[in-house]
Motif scaffolding. Structure first.
Motif, PDB file in Angstrom:
ATOM      1  N   LEU A  57       0.944  -1.368  -0.010  1.00  0.00           N
ATOM      2  CA  LEU A  57       0.096  -0.197   0.050  1.00  0.00           C
ATOM      3  C   LEU A  57       0.719   1.149  -0.070  1.00  0.00           C
ATOM      4  O   LEU A  57       1.820   1.224   0.623  1.00  0.00           O
ATOM      5  N   ALA A  58       0.339   2.229  -0.682  1.00  0.00           N
ATOM      6  CA  ALA A  58       0.887   3.705  -0.661  1.00  0.00           C
ATOM      7  C   ALA A  58       0.678   4.202   0.930  1.00  0.00           C
ATOM      8  O   ALA A  58      -0.214   3.723   1.495  1.00  0.00           O
ATOM      9  N   ALA A  59       1.222   5.374   1.252  1.00  0.00           N
ATOM     10  CA  ALA A  59       1.158   5.972   2.586  1.00  0.00           C
ATOM     11  C   ALA A  59      -0.279   6.254   2.456  1.00  0.00           C
ATOM     12  O   ALA A  59      -0.875   6.237   3.720  1.00  0.00           O
ATOM     13  N   ASP A  60      -0.790   6.817   1.686  1.00  0.00           N
ATOM     14  CA  ASP A  60      -2.114   7.461   1.757  1.00  0.00           C
ATOM     15  C   ASP A  60      -3.136   6.328   1.763  1.00  0.00           C
ATOM     16  O   ASP A  60      -4.411   6.413   2.489  1.00  0.00           O
ATOM     17  N   ASP A  88     -13.221   0.296  -6.759  1.00  0.00           N
ATOM     18  CA  ASP A  88     -12.480   0.132  -8.027  1.00  0.00           C
ATOM     19  C   ASP A  88     -11.438   0.804  -8.068  1.00  0.00           C
ATOM     20  O   ASP A  88     -11.124   1.748  -9.056  1.00  0.00           O
ATOM     21  N   ASP A  89     -10.337   0.595  -7.139  1.00  0.00           N
ATOM     22  CA  ASP A  89      -9.232   1.552  -7.023  1.00  0.00           C
ATOM     23  C   ASP A  89      -7.979   0.861  -6.593  1.00  0.00           C
ATOM     24  O   ASP A  89      -8.032  -0.455  -6.307  1.00  0.00           O
ATOM     25  N   ALA A  90      -6.737   1.303  -6.415  1.00  0.00           N
ATOM     26  CA  ALA A  90      -5.541   0.643  -6.086  1.00  0.00           C
ATOM     27  C   ALA A  90      -5.540   0.304  -4.638  1.00  0.00           C
ATOM     28  O   ALA A  90      -5.116  -0.863  -4.344  1.00  0.00           O
ATOM     29  N   LEU A  91      -6.273   0.899  -3.888  1.00  0.00           N
ATOM     30  CA  LEU A  91      -6.603   0.408  -2.596  1.00  0.00           C
ATOM     31  C   LEU A  91      -7.165  -1.003  -2.335  1.00  0.00           C
ATOM     32  O   LEU A  91      -6.586  -1.930  -1.720  1.00  0.00           O
ATOM     33  N   LEU A  98      -5.315  -4.219  -1.288  1.00  0.00           N
ATOM     34  CA  LEU A  98      -6.063  -5.078   0.041  1.00  0.00           C
ATOM     35  C   LEU A  98      -6.714  -6.420  -0.125  1.00  0.00           C
ATOM     36  O   LEU A  98      -6.643  -7.310   0.577  1.00  0.00           O
ATOM     37  N   GLY A  99      -7.292  -6.291  -1.479  1.00  0.00           N
ATOM     38  CA  GLY A  99      -7.838  -7.478  -1.952  1.00  0.00           C
ATOM     39  C   GLY A  99      -6.769  -8.594  -1.955  1.00  0.00           C
ATOM     40  O   GLY A  99      -7.017  -9.821  -1.558  1.00  0.00           O
ATOM     41  N   ALA A 100      -5.590  -8.351  -2.691  1.00  0.00           N
ATOM     42  CA  ALA A 100      -4.947  -9.467  -2.682  1.00  0.00           C
ATOM     43  C   ALA A 100      -4.049  -9.798  -1.259  1.00  0.00           C
ATOM     44  O   ALA A 100      -3.791 -10.931  -1.355  1.00  0.00           O
TER      45      ALA A 100
END
Length: 326
Positions: A190-193, A286-289, A293-295
């Motif tokens: 994950l990125a910091a945000d 539907d985003d990078a988070l 997170l799902g992975a």
């Protein structure tokens, strides 16, 4: 051959949400395989090189028993998928041995093609990842239920363990949840945000040894350990120990069902409690988070499935040993 493979993909829930073009691209990477009775499609602890969709025949899924021998943990027939756990787990190795029971035909999808399709940040890939999480979660709950039924049928064969309570001390001073998350598998990608968003959905919680954890949250272990267990008269039967970086309660969240067992602190522990509704919303985006997170959640579920397979094999070995004494 590609159209046949694409049709086979459409019949598997994991790939049902893909577009026709997506399925055609995967189908182009697939190859038909044929196995004779007794052939091993996969061997426990070997590297995972791909997955199979069963076209015809029956596969035996099992594990080596302590002390020798082999115990079946599942049997799968046409239309079922096998081998995906090694491709989403963190170790990348097979968690069981898979044998052909009679002649078996499959369609084989190499690991590289599957991982590439799963890792793309687009709605079809996210839908496939969510479908995979839901399937893994259902397997965790189903295996837990099977073990519970076995223990209920053999109430005198197993000694339940108890977890004495101890006074709760003050929460650890200076604990940095953000720093902890960054070092754990759940947050490393994950990125910091994104880590900040995850932390905003949770709260730190200090648990004493013997404390039961509420099922309305998913618990991330920062310090100490949790025990996943099944209640038995006089105590509980241990299924799995969740140490730092592991998640407790994710299977029930993704399956949308009540957990079969419970979570208990095995020692003084520091946890991050993620409210189930907030986590569910993050996974549905539907985003990078949602992708990262799902992975991470899916990889954690694979660890739990492997632990439950080990429990089933251990019970099978104990039953075999008891039968040999009769």
């Amino acid at each position: 051959a590609v159209s046949v493979a694409a049709d086979a993909l459409a019949g598997v829930p994991l790939f049902a949400g893909l577009t026709d073009d997506d399925r055609a691209a995967l189908a182009a990477a697939m190859e038909p395989r044929r196995y004779a009775d007794g052939d091993a499609l996969m061997v426990q602890n070997d590297p995972g090189d791909g997955l199979h969709i069963i076209s015809s025949g029956i596969l035996r899924i099992g594990r080596r028993l302590p002390g020798g021998g082999f115990a079946d943990t599942a049997r799968l027939g046409p239309g079922n998928l096998v081998g995906e756990m090694a491709l989403v787990g963190r170790g990348g190795v097979r968690h069981a041995t898979v044998l052909a029971d009679g002649t078996v035909e499959t369609l084989f999808l190499p690991a590289q093609a599957f991982r590439a399709a799963l890792a793309q940040l687009r709605p079809a890939s996210l839908a496939m990842q969510r479908a995979l999480g839901a399937e893994l979660a259902k397997r965790v709950l189903a295996k837990t239920g099977d073990i519970a039924a076995t223990l209920a049928a053999l109430p005198t064969s197993f000694t339940p363990r108890t977890a004495p309570r101890q006074p709760r001390s003050q929460p650890e001073a200076g604990f940095d949840p953000a720093g902890f998350i960054a070092k754990m598998p759940l947050g490393a990608a994950l990125a910091a945000d994104q880590r900040a968003a995850l932390l905003a959905a949770g709260r730190t919680h200090s648990a004493a040894r013997g404390d039961a954890l509420a099922p309305s949250s998913v618990w991330l272990v920062a310090r100490g350990a949790l025990r996943s267990d099944l209640p038995l008269p006089g105590g509980a039967y241990q299924l799995e120990v969740l140490g730092p970086g592991r998640l407790g309660g994710a299977a029930a969240l993704l399956a949308g069902a009540a957990p079969e067992g419970g979570l208990t602190a095995t020692e003084e522990s520091l946890l991050l409690g993620l409210h189930a509704d907030a986590l569910r919303i993050m996974l549905a985006r539907d985003d990078a988070l949602a992708m990262a997170l799902g992975a991470a959640v899916n990889a954690d579920l694979v660890i739990s499935l492997d632990a439950l397979d080990g429990v089933e094999a251990r019970i099978a070995a104990m039953r075999r040993a008891a039968a040999s004494k009769l």
